[in-house]
Scaffold this motif. Structure first.
Motif, PDB file in Angstrom:
ATOM      1  N   VAL A  18     -24.561  69.624 -23.117  1.00 16.01           N
ATOM      2  CA  VAL A  18     -25.262  69.128 -24.305  1.00 16.01           C
ATOM      3  C   VAL A  18     -26.327  68.131 -23.862  1.00 16.01           C
ATOM      4  O   VAL A  18     -26.074  67.278 -23.002  1.00 16.01           O
ATOM      5  CB  VAL A  18     -24.280  68.450 -25.289  1.00 16.01           C
ATOM      6  N   GLU A  19     -27.509  68.258 -24.467  1.00 18.74           N
ATOM      7  CA  GLU A  19     -28.590  67.295 -24.239  1.00 18.74           C
ATOM      8  C   GLU A  19     -28.507  66.199 -25.295  1.00 18.74           C
ATOM      9  O   GLU A  19     -28.496  66.474 -26.493  1.00 18.74           O
ATOM     10  CB  GLU A  19     -29.940  68.004 -24.330  1.00 18.74           C
ATOM     11  N   HIS A  20     -28.453  64.965 -24.820  1.00 18.38           N
ATOM     12  CA  HIS A  20     -28.357  63.785 -25.693  1.00 18.38           C
ATOM     13  C   HIS A  20     -29.656  63.001 -25.630  1.00 18.38           C
ATOM     14  O   HIS A  20     -30.184  62.730 -24.541  1.00 18.38           O
ATOM     15  CB  HIS A  20     -27.188  62.901 -25.222  1.00 18.38           C
ATOM     16  N   ARG A  21     -30.181  62.624 -26.791  1.00 12.98           N
ATOM     17  CA  ARG A  21     -31.330  61.722 -26.890  1.00 12.98           C
ATOM     18  C   ARG A  21     -31.014  60.676 -27.945  1.00 12.98           C
ATOM     19  O   ARG A  21     -30.484  61.014 -29.014  1.00 12.98           O
ATOM     20  CB  ARG A  21     -32.610  62.471 -27.300  1.00 12.98           C
ATOM     21  N   ASP A  22     -31.337  59.406 -27.679  1.00 14.62           N
ATOM     22  CA  ASP A  22     -31.067  58.391 -28.693  1.00 14.62           C
ATOM     23  C   ASP A  22     -32.217  57.406 -28.810  1.00 14.62           C
ATOM     24  O   ASP A  22     -33.150  57.396 -28.000  1.00 14.62           O
ATOM     25  CB  ASP A  22     -29.724  57.692 -28.426  1.00 14.62           C
ATOM     26  N   SER A  23     -32.127  56.568 -29.835  1.00  9.89           N
ATOM     27  CA  SER A  23     -33.198  55.626 -30.142  1.00  9.89           C
ATOM     28  C   SER A  23     -33.188  54.413 -29.225  1.00  9.89           C
ATOM     29  O   SER A  23     -34.065  53.547 -29.339  1.00  9.89           O
ATOM     30  CB  SER A  23     -33.111  55.184 -31.605  1.00  9.89           C
ATOM     31  N   GLY A  24     -32.227  54.353 -28.304  1.00 13.84           N
ATOM     32  CA  GLY A  24     -32.271  53.353 -27.253  1.00 13.84           C
ATOM     33  C   GLY A  24     -33.104  53.809 -26.069  1.00 13.84           C
ATOM     34  O   GLY A  24     -33.181  53.092 -25.061  1.00 13.84           O
ATOM     35  N   GLY A  25     -33.691  55.001 -26.180  1.00 13.46           N
ATOM     36  CA  GLY A  25     -34.518  55.536 -25.106  1.00 13.46           C
ATOM     37  C   GLY A  25     -33.766  56.336 -24.070  1.00 13.46           C
ATOM     38  O   GLY A  25     -34.336  56.711 -23.037  1.00 13.46           O
ATOM     39  N   VAL A  26     -32.504  56.647 -24.328  1.00 11.80           N
ATOM     40  CA  VAL A  26     -31.693  57.385 -23.371  1.00 11.80           C
ATOM     41  C   VAL A  26     -31.868  58.890 -23.571  1.00 11.80           C
ATOM     42  O   VAL A  26     -31.802  59.392 -24.698  1.00 11.80           O
ATOM     43  CB  VAL A  26     -30.206  57.019 -23.500  1.00 11.80           C
ATOM     44  N   HIS A  27     -32.103  59.595 -22.479  1.00 12.32           N
ATOM     45  CA  HIS A  27     -32.113  61.056 -22.451  1.00 12.32           C
ATOM     46  C   HIS A  27     -31.142  61.463 -21.355  1.00 12.32           C
ATOM     47  O   HIS A  27     -31.363  61.170 -20.182  1.00 12.32           O
ATOM     48  CB  HIS A  27     -33.520  61.584 -22.166  1.00 12.32           C
ATOM     49  N   ALA A  28     -30.021  62.111 -21.730  1.00 10.02           N
ATOM     50  CA  ALA A  28     -28.956  62.390 -20.772  1.00 10.02           C
ATOM     51  C   ALA A  28     -28.333  63.737 -21.072  1.00 10.02           C
ATOM     52  O   ALA A  28     -28.443  64.270 -22.185  1.00 10.02           O
ATOM     53  CB  ALA A  28     -27.894  61.295 -20.822  1.00 10.02           C
ATOM     54  N   LEU A  29     -27.656  64.283 -20.080  1.00  9.90           N
ATOM     55  CA  LEU A  29     -26.890  65.505 -20.241  1.00  9.90           C
ATOM     56  C   LEU A  29     -25.403  65.176 -20.279  1.00  9.90           C
ATOM     57  O   LEU A  29     -24.922  64.355 -19.498  1.00  9.90           O
ATOM     58  CB  LEU A  29     -27.174  66.483 -19.105  1.00  9.90           C
ATOM     59  N   VAL A  30     -24.717  65.819 -21.201  1.00 11.53           N
ATOM     60  CA  VAL A  30     -23.263  65.735 -21.265  1.00 11.53           C
ATOM     61  C   VAL A  30     -22.723  66.963 -20.540  1.00 11.53           C
ATOM     62  O   VAL A  30     -23.018  68.095 -20.922  1.00 11.53           O
ATOM     63  CB  VAL A  30     -22.764  65.713 -22.719  1.00 11.53           C
TER      64      VAL A  30
END
Length: 327
Positions: free
Chosen positions: A92-104
Motif C-alpha cells: 500500500v502507498e501511504h501519503r499524508d499531510s505531514g509530508g510523508v510518502h511511504a510504502l506499507v
C-alpha cells in the motif's frame, strides 16, 4: 485506513470484565461503495471497545473473502489516535499531510500519529500479491491527543521461539523490544506457529491481551479461535497459552496494553471525548481547515472524502467501568 461506512454509529468506548478467554466474533463491513471489499471488524463492539489503548481492528484480504482486497482511499482525516498498518501480503502507498510518502509492506510497521489532526490517503500498488492485512487504531490519552503529526516505520526482526517465530512491532515480547514510541504501554506482535506447536507466551500481567487469528484455528488456553476471531484475556495473567492443533502453519496477532480508563467517543475517523469534539472536528474537515493539512500526490478521482452526516441524537460517552483483573 478510513472508516468508509456511510452511516457510522457512535461508539462510547468501554470494556467489560471477563473471566477466562472471551471470544469476539467479527462483523463484516463493506468498505468502498459499490465495489466494496469485505472487512472483518472485531473492535469496537458493543460489549468491548478497547484492549489497552487498541480501539479499532479491521482485518481484510482473507482467502475466503469473495472479492480480492484492493484499496484506494482518498485523503481523509483523523484526530486523537495513531493508525498502525500491518500487512501479511500486498503493498500500500501511504501519503499524508505531514509530508510523508511511504510504502506499507508485509512485516513492516507504519505508525501514523494523527494527534490534533492529519489527513492521509492509501492506495494498493502492484498486482503480484493479494492485499491481506490489518488496520489498527490506538487511542491517544487526553494528555497527548493534541500532539503533533508524526510517522514511524519499523521492520522487526524475526525472533525464534519453540515452535514459533515472533515479530514484535510495538512494545516488548520474548526479549525483543520495538523502538517505536507509543503514548501508553502497548504490545503488538505477529506470531507464526508451526503445525501442532504449543507454547506459553510470557506477558506483562499489568496488560490485558487480545489474540487475532489470521490463519488457524488456534487455541488460546482451552478456547478455539477460528480465522478472524479475536480472543480476549484480562489483566492479571502472566501467560498467554497458545496451541496450533492443525497440520498447517497458523498465524496470530498479539495485541495488549494497560487498561485504558478514559472515556472516549469514536465516530467516523475521529476519536474525541465529547459530542462537541466530534461536531467540531467534522465541521473543520468540511470547511477545509488547516488543522488537517493537505495530501500531495494522490491521483484518484475524488480529492478528499466528505464526512458522513452526523446522527440526529447527541453523541454520549460513557465512563469506562472498573476493570476487574483475574489470575
Amino acid at each position: 485506513m478510513s472508516n468508509l461506512e456511510t452511516a457510522p454509529v457512535e461508539v462510547a468506548c468501554r470494556a467489560s470484565g471477563a473471566v477466562g478467554v472471551e471470544v469476539l466474533h467479527p462483523r463484516e463491513v463493506p468498505l468502498g461503495g459499490p465495489r466494496a471489499i469485505p472487512v472483518h471488524r472485531t473492535l469496537p463492539q458493543r460489549h468491548r471497545s478497547l484492549v489497552g489503548a487498541w480501539c479499532f481492528i479491521d482485518h481484510y484480504g482473507l482467502p475466503e473473502d469473495p472479492v480480492p482486497a484492493r484499496m484506494d482511499v482518498p485523503p481523509h482525516p483523523h484526530t486523537g489516535l495513531q493508525t498502525a498498518s500491518w500487512l501479511f501480503g500486498g503493498a500500500v502507498e501511504h501519503r499524508d499531510s505531514g509530508g510523508v510518502h511511504a510504502l506499507v509492506r508485509p512485516g513492516e510497521l507504519n505508525l501514523m500519529t494523527a494527534g490534533a489532526g492529519i489527513c492521509h490517503s492509501e492506495v494498493s500498488i502492484g498486482s503480484d500479491a493479494a492485499l491481506h492485512g490489518v488496520q489498527l487504531w490506538v487511542a491517544l490519552p487526553d494528555s497527548h491527543r493534541d500532539t503533533g503529526r508524526d510517522f514511524a516505520h519499523y521492520a522487526p526482526p524475526p525472533i525464534p521461539l519453540p515452535g514459533a517465530v515472533a515479530r514484535v512491532f510495538l512494545g516488548e515480547l520474548a526479549g525483543s523490544r520495538s523502538p517505536v514510541r507509543t503514548f501508553t504501554p502497548l504490545l503488538g506482535a505477529q506470531l507464526d506457529l508451526e503445525p501442532n506447536a504449543a507454547l506459553d507466551i510470557e506477558v506483562d500481567p499489568a496488560f490485558e491481551h487480545g489474540l487475532l487469528c489470521d490463519a488457524g484455528p488456534v487455541a488460546m488456553g482451552g478456547t478455539t479461535l477460528e480465522v478472524a476471531d479475536f480472543g480476549y484475556q484480562a489483566a492479571g495473567n502472566s501467560i498467554v497459552p497458545l496451541h496450533n492443533p492443525g497440520d498447517r502453519p497458523a498465524r496470530v496477532l498479539v495485541l495488549g496494553g494497560t487498561p485504558f480508563a478514559e472515556q472516549l467517543v469514536m465516530w467516523w475517523n475521529f476519536v474525541g471525548r465529547s459530542h462537541d469534539d466530534i461536531v467540531g472536528y467534522r465541521r473543520l474537515w468540511e470547511d477545509g481547515a488547516d488543522r488537517f493539512g493537505t495530501v500531495a500526490g494522490y491521483r484518484g478521482s475524488v480529492t478528499r472524502l466528505p464526512a458522513p452526516p452526523l446522527p440526529t441524537t447527541r453523541l454520549r460517552p460513557r465512563p469506562a467501568p472498573h476493570r476487574r483483573e483475574h489470575t
